[in-house]
Design a protein around this motif. Structure first.
Motif, short mmCIF file in Angstrom:
data_model
loop_
_atom_site.label_atom_id
_atom_site.label_comp_id
_atom_site.label_asym_id
_atom_site.label_seq_id
_atom_site.Cartn_x
_atom_site.Cartn_y
_atom_site.Cartn_z
N ASN A 41 36.48 40.39 25.27
CA ASN A 41 36.11 40.43 26.68
C ASN A 41 36.64 39.15 27.30
OD1 ASN A 41 34.27 42.81 26.97
ND2 ASN A 41 33.22 41.71 25.34
N ASN A 43 37.09 37.19 31.23
CA ASN A 43 36.99 37.11 32.69
C ASN A 43 37.41 35.72 33.10
OD1 ASN A 43 35.62 39.71 33.53
ND2 ASN A 43 34.24 38.97 31.94
N PHE A 45 37.45 33.33 36.54
CA PHE A 45 36.90 33.22 37.88
C PHE A 45 37.55 32.08 38.66
CE2 PHE A 45 33.73 35.11 35.20
CZ PHE A 45 33.14 36.09 35.99
N ALA A 50 35.87 37.02 40.17
CA ALA A 50 36.63 37.39 38.97
C ALA A 50 38.02 37.84 39.39
CB ALA A 50 35.93 38.49 38.20
N SER A 53 39.87 40.35 34.86
CA SER A 53 38.77 40.93 34.12
C SER A 53 39.34 41.93 33.12
CB SER A 53 37.80 41.63 35.07
OG SER A 53 36.67 42.08 34.37
N THR A 81 35.00 34.12 27.80
CA THR A 81 35.45 35.01 26.73
C THR A 81 34.60 34.76 25.49
OG1 THR A 81 37.34 35.76 25.42
CG2 THR A 81 37.25 33.41 25.92
#
Length: 92
Positions: A41, A43, A45, A50, A53, A81
């Motif tokens: 995972n 993301n 920012f 975000a 993603s 992550t």
């Protein structure tokens, strides 16, 4: 972009989940590599939004993932992550 700036290895001073601020007065480039393992995972920012993603790919594209993004001056930025951050470079 790039005038008077150099790539700097900030791997040892950057961690997932921490906000950093571009205080250089110029746009910077952030480039990082993460290792995709079981629960990938990711993301990224900028100022709380975000801008990248990537959901759990669970081996669908296992391996290394390199991403590069521009961060405007005065903006905060953060990587989130669950996987290993292998390198983090900034053009600043």
């Amino acid at each position: 972009f790039g005038v008077g700036q150099i790539w700097q290895d900030l791997t040892s001073s950057r961690v997932s989940g921490v906000n950093y601020t571009n205080s250089t007065g110029k746009p910077i480039q952030v480039s990082f590599i993460v290792l995709d393992t079981v629960n990938y995972n990711l993301n990224f920012f900028v100022n709380g939004s975000a801008v990248i993603s990537m959901p759990d790919l669970s081996g669908a594209s296992a391996g290394f993932h390199q991403l590069t993004i521009t961060v405007p001056p005065t903006q905060t930025y953060r990587l989130e992550t669950v996987n290993s951050l292998l390198s983090w470079w900034e053009l600043r």
